[in-house]
Design an enzyme around this catalytic site. Sequence first.
Site, PDB file in Angstrom:
ATOM      1  N   CYS A 175      -5.754   5.907   7.630  1.00 57.50           N
ATOM      2  CA  CYS A 175      -5.795   7.358   7.799  1.00 57.50           C
ATOM      3  C   CYS A 175      -5.676   7.986   6.428  1.00 57.50           C
ATOM      4  O   CYS A 175      -4.612   7.928   5.811  1.00 57.50           O
ATOM      5  CB  CYS A 175      -4.594   7.826   8.624  1.00 57.50           C
ATOM      6  SG  CYS A 175      -4.930   8.077  10.350  1.00 57.50           S
ATOM      7  N   LEU A 176      -6.746   8.555   5.910  1.00 51.47           N
ATOM      8  CA  LEU A 176      -6.636   9.110   4.559  1.00 51.47           C
ATOM      9  C   LEU A 176      -6.490  10.624   4.633  1.00 51.47           C
ATOM     10  O   LEU A 176      -6.856  11.247   5.582  1.00 51.47           O
ATOM     11  CB  LEU A 176      -7.866   8.740   3.734  1.00 51.47           C
ATOM     12  CG  LEU A 176      -8.016   7.244   3.454  1.00 51.47           C
ATOM     13  CD1 LEU A 176      -9.272   6.999   2.647  1.00 51.47           C
ATOM     14  CD2 LEU A 176      -6.806   6.684   2.722  1.00 51.47           C
TER      15      LEU A 176
END
Lengths: 124, 105, 97
Positions: free
Chosen positions: B104-105
């Site tokens: 999850c960036l």
Amino acid sequence: MPNDNKQKPILIVNQSAPYGNANAKESLDLALASSAFEQALSILFTGDGIYQLLPKQSPDDIQSKNLLQMLKALPIYGVEQLYVDQQSLTERGITELDTQLPIVLVNSVEISRLYHDAQTVFRF
Amino acid sequence: MTQQPERDAQGFIVDLNTWTPTLAIEIASEEGIALTDDHWEVITLLRNFYMEFSISPAMRILVKIVKEALGEDKGNSIYLLTLFPQSPAKLASKISGLPKPTNCL
Amino acid sequence: MILHTLNKSPSNEALSEQLSQVIQADDQVILLEDGVYHSLLENNDTSHWLGIAAHVHALNDDLKARGLTSNNSAIKTIDYADFVRLSSECDKVIAWY
């Protein structure tokens, strides 16, 4: 480069064995994250990196996540082929790789082309 | 009431083996979600994916997994946002007893 | 008698060369961590430590983690208790890393 619409690929080179240090895991994290940006991605396994592809890895007792199991997800993340340096296999006495991985054996000419075709190269 | 298994600061369970469906219901209710069959479909898919690959998928792949298993009607972010508001991949993995999606960036 | 531990893969050639200079036939060798990849190799060359050492062992947890079952009959699979026992039986331990 406004006129260059064609996305040139990222090349990730794996040259480290899977559990002795964090390189293999970090490389995989980058591969999975790149996929979220729909980046064209090639992955090459060479040198000690090919040890990542040995079948039947079971690292529970050394408190590691099973990296082989995670590599098997790469096709779902859009990486359809894993390039493997044929010569590195021979040098290390390896005759069998995991059969569930989409492995393509490559020679030194093809490896050179992978490097030259890539816009960005990451080595782990 | 029985003692809940250990959770981290964000509410993810620490030892994945301590997950039970009852715990899923409790975590969901903390988030204001009452689990329906539609939620359980997604939870099952997520847990199966994790068992096969040891990866908690981020949103794009979650959508893909749901689309392949349940079709276009459910394999889209709007549907998943209805079930698991705001951050479907994070919330669904928390309820499913999986680690927070790492990519999850 | 010396106990040698080796925790790097065969591609660290300098390490293998240095070990080969030092080792004697009755010494003990324990392969651990990435050292266990040596078990994939056959080497009867008497100038190489694999061809010299009569007693080569590999840690089971590290073999198993990496998908290696020691099919190399010259290498014996051991656990941590064996590791401790071998350490106490040898005059000294040299860690090659």
